[in-house]
Scaffold this motif. Structure first.
Motif, mmCIF file in Angstrom:
data_model
loop_
_atom_site.group_PDB
_atom_site.id
_atom_site.type_symbol
_atom_site.label_atom_id
_atom_site.label_comp_id
_atom_site.label_asym_id
_atom_site.label_seq_id
_atom_site.Cartn_x
_atom_site.Cartn_y
_atom_site.Cartn_z
ATOM 1 N N SER A 48 -1.391 2.653 -13.069
ATOM 2 C CA SER A 48 -2.394 1.648 -13.406
ATOM 3 C C SER A 48 -2.846 0.814 -12.207
ATOM 4 C CB SER A 48 -1.838 0.727 -14.499
ATOM 5 O OG SER A 48 -0.704 0.036 -14.011
ATOM 6 N N PHE A 49 -2.321 1.106 -11.016
ATOM 7 C CA PHE A 49 -2.640 0.304 -9.834
ATOM 8 C C PHE A 49 -3.588 1.022 -8.886
ATOM 9 C CE2 PHE A 49 2.059 -1.113 -10.122
ATOM 10 C CZ PHE A 49 1.752 -2.048 -11.085
ATOM 11 N N GLN A 50 -4.396 0.230 -8.188
ATOM 12 C CA GLN A 50 -5.010 0.724 -6.949
ATOM 13 C C GLN A 50 -3.898 0.597 -5.928
ATOM 14 O OE1 GLN A 50 -8.906 -0.957 -5.853
ATOM 15 N NE2 GLN A 50 -8.674 -2.176 -7.713
ATOM 16 N N GLU A 51 -3.759 1.559 -5.060
ATOM 17 C CA GLU A 51 -2.636 1.506 -4.138
ATOM 18 C C GLU A 51 -3.115 1.494 -2.692
ATOM 19 O OE1 GLU A 51 1.430 4.016 -3.312
ATOM 20 O OE2 GLU A 51 0.584 4.003 -5.344
ATOM 21 N N LEU A 52 -2.463 0.673 -1.876
ATOM 22 C CA LEU A 52 -2.769 0.567 -0.452
ATOM 23 C C LEU A 52 -1.467 0.721 0.312
ATOM 24 C CD1 LEU A 52 -4.691 -0.191 1.932
ATOM 25 C CD2 LEU A 52 -4.060 -2.569 1.488
ATOM 26 N N ASP A 53 -1.415 1.692 1.216
ATOM 27 C CA ASP A 53 -0.222 1.894 2.045
ATOM 28 C C ASP A 53 -0.174 0.779 3.085
ATOM 29 O OD1 ASP A 53 1.915 2.762 3.544
ATOM 30 O OD2 ASP A 53 0.908 4.537 4.324
#
Length: 123
Positions: A48-53
């Motif tokens: 459910s998340f937008q993900e950023l490394d």
């Protein structure tokens, strides 16, 4: 409403008198930090998340960018929708730079400083 943002595997620099924390995940919902946890502990809900490394990033929660351009303080909102190139032509026409008085320089510096102190933000 946008999906929550999960910044993964980052380093947090919290500021004075607090230890730097490495390998943490930061969950941001509606522009607010909701959770800070060890990397991987929030993974169960990743779908459910937008993900950023964040491996090459440093997070500085609460850091306020108080930088301002005092010569533009009296025109806030006047050029918001204008392309940068057009704004530059309106704001700084070629050959039109002229010296300003010491009083005008003082006023255009103190006015935004006061606004920053009153609102704790750059306005």
């Amino acid at each position: 409403m946008t999906r929550p943002l999960l910044i993964t595997n980052t380093t947090i620099f919290p500021g004075a008198h607090q230890a730097v924390r490495s390998h943490v995940d930061i969950l941001i919902e509606d522009t607010l930090i909701k959770t800070i946890a060890s990397t991987g502990t929030l993974a169960g809900e990743q779908h459910s998340f937008q993900e950023l490394d964040g491996a090459d990033l440093i997070a500085m929660p609460g850091f306020v960018n108080a930088h301002t351009h005092s010569n533009e303080s009296f025109e806030l909102g006047c050029y918001d929708a204008m392309l940068l190139e057009l704004w530059l032509l309106f704001k700084y026409p070629p050959g039109s730079v002229r010296p300003i008085s010491e009083r005008w320089h003082y006023l255009r510096t103190m006015w935004p400083a006061q606004a920053i102190l009153e609102t704790s933000s750059r306005g």
